[in-house]
Design a protein around this motif. Structure first.
Motif, PDB file in Angstrom:
ATOM      1  N   LYS A  28       0.833  -1.199   0.000  1.00  0.00           N
ATOM      2  CA  LYS A  28       0.000   0.000   0.000  1.00  0.00           C
ATOM      3  C   LYS A  28       0.870   1.254   0.000  1.00  0.00           C
ATOM      4  O   LYS A  28       1.710   1.446   0.868  1.00  0.00           O
ATOM      5  CB  LYS A  28      -0.913  -0.007   1.224  1.00  0.00           C
ATOM      6  CG  LYS A  28      -1.860   1.186   1.311  1.00  0.00           C
ATOM      7  CD  LYS A  28      -2.789   1.053   2.508  1.00  0.00           C
ATOM      8  CE  LYS A  28      -3.724   2.249   2.617  1.00  0.00           C
ATOM      9  NZ  LYS A  28      -4.678   2.125   3.746  1.00  0.00           N
ATOM     10  N   GLY A  29       0.654   2.096  -1.016  1.00  0.00           N
ATOM     11  CA  GLY A  29       1.415   3.327  -1.138  1.00  0.00           C
ATOM     12  C   GLY A  29       2.736   3.165  -1.858  1.00  0.00           C
ATOM     13  O   GLY A  29       3.436   4.158  -2.100  1.00  0.00           O
ATOM     14  N   TYR A  30       3.091   1.937  -2.230  1.00  0.00           N
ATOM     15  CA  TYR A  30       4.400   1.675  -2.841  1.00  0.00           C
ATOM     16  C   TYR A  30       4.302   0.942  -4.180  1.00  0.00           C
ATOM     17  O   TYR A  30       5.285   0.344  -4.626  1.00  0.00           O
ATOM     18  CB  TYR A  30       5.262   0.848  -1.888  1.00  0.00           C
ATOM     19  CG  TYR A  30       5.568   1.551  -0.592  1.00  0.00           C
ATOM     20  CD1 TYR A  30       6.569   2.517  -0.507  1.00  0.00           C
ATOM     21  CD2 TYR A  30       4.837   1.255   0.560  1.00  0.00           C
ATOM     22  CE1 TYR A  30       6.841   3.162   0.685  1.00  0.00           C
ATOM     23  CE2 TYR A  30       5.094   1.905   1.758  1.00  0.00           C
ATOM     24  CZ  TYR A  30       6.094   2.854   1.814  1.00  0.00           C
ATOM     25  OH  TYR A  30       6.357   3.507   2.997  1.00  0.00           O
ATOM     26  N   TRP A  31       3.148   1.006  -4.818  1.00  0.00           N
ATOM     27  CA  TRP A  31       2.974   0.205  -6.027  1.00  0.00           C
ATOM     28  C   TRP A  31       3.911   0.614  -7.155  1.00  0.00           C
ATOM     29  O   TRP A  31       4.431  -0.232  -7.880  1.00  0.00           O
ATOM     30  CB  TRP A  31       1.516   0.232  -6.478  1.00  0.00           C
ATOM     31  CG  TRP A  31       0.681  -0.678  -5.641  1.00  0.00           C
ATOM     32  CD1 TRP A  31      -0.217  -0.320  -4.671  1.00  0.00           C
ATOM     33  CD2 TRP A  31       0.709  -2.099  -5.661  1.00  0.00           C
ATOM     34  NE1 TRP A  31      -0.751  -1.439  -4.085  1.00  0.00           N
ATOM     35  CE2 TRP A  31      -0.194  -2.536  -4.675  1.00  0.00           C
ATOM     36  CE3 TRP A  31       1.412  -3.042  -6.400  1.00  0.00           C
ATOM     37  CZ2 TRP A  31      -0.417  -3.885  -4.430  1.00  0.00           C
ATOM     38  CZ3 TRP A  31       1.189  -4.391  -6.156  1.00  0.00           C
ATOM     39  CH2 TRP A  31       0.281  -4.801  -5.175  1.00  0.00           C
ATOM     40  N   GLN A  32       4.158   1.891  -7.309  1.00  0.00           N
ATOM     41  CA  GLN A  32       5.083   2.307  -8.368  1.00  0.00           C
ATOM     42  C   GLN A  32       6.507   1.839  -8.076  1.00  0.00           C
ATOM     43  O   GLN A  32       7.251   1.494  -8.993  1.00  0.00           O
ATOM     44  CB  GLN A  32       5.015   3.816  -8.562  1.00  0.00           C
ATOM     45  CG  GLN A  32       3.694   4.265  -9.205  1.00  0.00           C
ATOM     46  CD  GLN A  32       3.651   5.744  -9.521  1.00  0.00           C
ATOM     47  OE1 GLN A  32       4.272   6.554  -8.830  1.00  0.00           O
ATOM     48  NE2 GLN A  32       2.913   6.112 -10.552  1.00  0.00           N
ATOM     49  N   ASP A  33       6.858   1.784  -6.796  1.00  0.00           N
ATOM     50  CA  ASP A  33       8.166   1.238  -6.424  1.00  0.00           C
ATOM     51  C   ASP A  33       8.246  -0.247  -6.773  1.00  0.00           C
ATOM     52  O   ASP A  33       9.285  -0.733  -7.251  1.00  0.00           O
ATOM     53  CB  ASP A  33       8.417   1.422  -4.928  1.00  0.00           C
ATOM     54  CG  ASP A  33       8.569   2.882  -4.526  1.00  0.00           C
ATOM     55  OD1 ASP A  33       8.912   3.694  -5.401  1.00  0.00           O
ATOM     56  OD2 ASP A  33       8.333   3.193  -3.348  1.00  0.00           O
ATOM     57  N   ILE A  34       7.160  -0.952  -6.534  1.00  0.00           N
ATOM     58  CA  ILE A  34       7.135  -2.392  -6.819  1.00  0.00           C
ATOM     59  C   ILE A  34       7.274  -2.654  -8.310  1.00  0.00           C
ATOM     60  O   ILE A  34       7.994  -3.571  -8.736  1.00  0.00           O
ATOM     61  CB  ILE A  34       5.837  -3.015  -6.259  1.00  0.00           C
ATOM     62  CG1 ILE A  34       5.901  -3.050  -4.733  1.00  0.00           C
ATOM     63  CG2 ILE A  34       5.610  -4.416  -6.823  1.00  0.00           C
ATOM     64  CD1 ILE A  34       4.608  -3.437  -4.067  1.00  0.00           C
TER      65      ILE A  34
END
Length: 213
Positions: A28-34
């Motif tokens: 949650k909140g880190y999808w672009q990082d993933i």
């Protein structure tokens, strides 16, 4: 989409963490990082065996796609299709569509797809329909202002209900197709159900509904 229980389905999902996010609360909140880029994230709730999500990902390499399904066996078949595609802009989640705020931050999702959802035709099951107002409240939280839901179905009753539900919630019906395959709409990516139903001559309905500010 309901299929027979598939032996080894959960193990199959667990063996591919590069595609299947088994602890989505931590994402949650880190999808672009993933995904490793700043591209927009689009999600499909009820992804079935993955024909739509892989087709969209192939067609739009600059968009990150997340396929969501609650059934282990179904998602394992979607994983097969993702592996076969070799695409890097897809992730899969084994979660319930009613709890999306546990996995996505406010405004983190750019666009949502609802394709051939269970119509739950009995009145007493209205709250289970993915276009019921409580689901719309959840979608509105994870989408940006003026975020959109793109909805397809072969079920006229569910389509009419959904148009009404969207309107009563205050959404804008941007575009409505009463016979998608007979229209001039370009770039349509079909789901497994869509291919099956349309081959039998059934009408496919589609709507693009937008939340207000």
């Amino acid at each position: 989409m309901r299929v027979r229980k598939r032996k080894g389905a959960m193990e199959h999902l667990e063996n591919h963490p590069e595609y299947v996010i088994l602890e989505p609360e931590k994402a949650k909140g880190y999808w672009q990082d993933i995904f490793g880029n700043s591209n927009p994230v689009h999600i499909e709730v009820g992804s079935g065996k993955g024909a739509f999500i892989t087709g969209m990902a192939a067609q739009n390499p600059d968009i990150n796609y997340i396929g969501i399904d609650i059934q282990v066996s179904v998602l394992s078949y979607a994983l097969d299709k993702v592996l076969e595609s070799g695409l890097s802009n897809i992730k899969l989640l084994l979660v319930d569509g009613s709890s999306l705020t546990n996995y996505f931050e406010n405004g983190e999702v750019g666009l949502m797809y609802l394709n051939f959802s269970d119509p739950w035709p009995k009145t007493r099951h209205e709250k289970r329909r993915l276009t019921y107002k409580s689901f719309l409240e959840t979608y509105q939280q994870i989408l940006p202002p003026r975020g959109e839901i793109h909805f397809k179905t072969d079920n006229r009753g569910l389509f009419e209900y959904s148009l009404s539900s969207f309107s009563q919630y205050g959404m804008i019906l941007k575009k409505v197709w009463l016979d998608l395959h007979a229209s001039d709409y370009e770039g349509n990516v079909m789901t497994e159900y869509e291919k099956k139903f349309s081959s039998k001559g059934q009408v496919i309905y589609r709507v693009e509904a937008q939340f207000k500010d």
